[in-house]
Design a protein around this motif. Structure first.
Motif, PDB file in Angstrom:
ATOM      1  N   THR A 155      82.613  48.638  50.087  1.00 21.01           N
ATOM      2  CA  THR A 155      81.759  49.833  50.787  1.00 21.01           C
ATOM      3  C   THR A 155      81.503  50.855  49.816  1.00 21.01           C
ATOM      4  N   GLY A 207      78.787  54.213  49.423  1.00 21.22           N
ATOM      5  CA  GLY A 207      77.688  55.049  49.939  1.00 21.22           C
ATOM      6  C   GLY A 207      76.736  55.232  48.994  1.00 21.22           C
ATOM      7  N   THR A 248      76.756  57.447  45.397  1.00 20.88           N
ATOM      8  CA  THR A 248      77.980  57.537  44.895  1.00 20.88           C
ATOM      9  C   THR A 248      78.022  56.912  43.473  1.00 20.88           C
ATOM     10  N   HIS A 296      86.804  51.789  50.352  1.00 19.07           N
ATOM     11  CA  HIS A 296      85.434  52.198  51.097  1.00 19.07           C
ATOM     12  C   HIS A 296      85.405  53.619  50.550  1.00 19.07           C
ATOM     13  N   GLY A 325      82.635  57.034  50.763  1.00 18.18           N
ATOM     14  CA  GLY A 325      81.249  57.521  51.214  1.00 18.18           C
ATOM     15  C   GLY A 325      80.149  57.648  50.406  1.00 18.18           C
ATOM     16  N   LYS A 326      79.365  58.466  50.865  1.00 22.43           N
ATOM     17  CA  LYS A 326      77.963  58.793  49.969  1.00 22.43           C
ATOM     18  C   LYS A 326      78.127  60.146  49.179  1.00 22.43           C
ATOM     19  N   SER A 350      79.557  60.794  46.452  1.00 20.10           N
ATOM     20  CA  SER A 350      80.949  61.207  45.746  1.00 20.10           C
ATOM     21  C   SER A 350      80.803  60.609  44.281  1.00 20.10           C
ATOM     22  N   GLY A 392      86.056  59.816  51.256  1.00 20.49           N
ATOM     23  CA  GLY A 392      85.108  60.406  52.172  1.00 20.49           C
ATOM     24  C   GLY A 392      83.715  60.666  51.318  1.00 20.49           C
ATOM     25  N   ASP A 393      82.766  61.510  52.002  1.00 19.86           N
ATOM     26  CA  ASP A 393      81.646  61.752  51.671  1.00 19.86           C
ATOM     27  C   ASP A 393      81.614  63.028  50.551  1.00 19.86           C
ATOM     28  N   ASP A 449      86.439  64.208  53.447  1.00 20.35           N
ATOM     29  CA  ASP A 449      85.123  64.669  52.859  1.00 20.35           C
ATOM     30  C   ASP A 449      85.298  65.901  52.317  1.00 20.35           C
TER      31      ASP A 449
END
Length: 172
Positions: free
Chosen positions: A57, A59, A62, A79, A81-82, A84, A110-111, A129
């Motif tokens: 996963t 984002g 990233t 995983h 996030g966006k 990053s 996290g993001d 995040d």
């Protein structure tokens, strides 16, 4: 404490029993796509390869820098996030094979997280995040959102609140 599942093994150490825990063809396929991704200069292509063939996963926006090494056995447990950044030559592990057991754990990044170059992220950790991980850090426990961490072993250098206070003090 890292969140990992523990599996006891009998006889020889767990790494000798690797193909009882993960299929050989899965590892071979993952190895090929990770090597392609590690060397590609295209962030979009790298993210597509990892999402499509490794089931990671990742984002939007990233960036995994050159030579980042995702877990070759269980990349689907990573995983990110966006927006990053994962720095050059960082290793993200979702497994660890020990003498008497092996452990698996999701890695949750996290993001808007910034991870410096040459870090190692162990299985079962969450990086909150907006966190910042200094270069050459061994991430062996969860990182609070907005914190600045670094070192080996990792320690919190500034909390989110301390960083916000520093920003306020800089203003005229």
């Amino acid at each position: 404490m890292r969140k990992t599942e523990r599996y006891a093994v009998q006889e020889q150490n767990s790494l000798w029993q690797i193909y009882k825990t993960v299929p050989f063809l899965k590892v071979a396929k993952n190895f090929v796509f990770i090597q392609l991704g590690r060397y590609t200069p295209s962030l979009k292509l790298k993210n597509w390869l990892y999402k499509t063939f490794l089931r990671m996963t990742i984002g939007k926006h990233t960036a995994l820098a050159l030579m980042v090494m995702p877990d070759v056995m269980f990349p689907e447990r990573i995983h990110i996030g966006k927006n990053s950044i994962v720095g050059y030559n960082t290793t993200i592990l979702a497994h660890e094979y020990l003498i008497d057991e092996y452990r698996l754990g999701d890695v949750l990044i996290g993001d808007e997280v910034m991870i410096g170059a040459n870090c190692t992220i162990l299985p079962g950790v969450t990086i909150g995040d907006g966190a910042i991980v200094s270069a050459a850090t061994l991430v062996h426990e969860d990182v609070p959102a907005g914190a600045f961490v670094g070192g080996n072993p990792m320690r919190v250098i500034y909390t989110k609140e301390q960083l916000e206070q520093k920003e306020l003090e800089k203003r005229p």
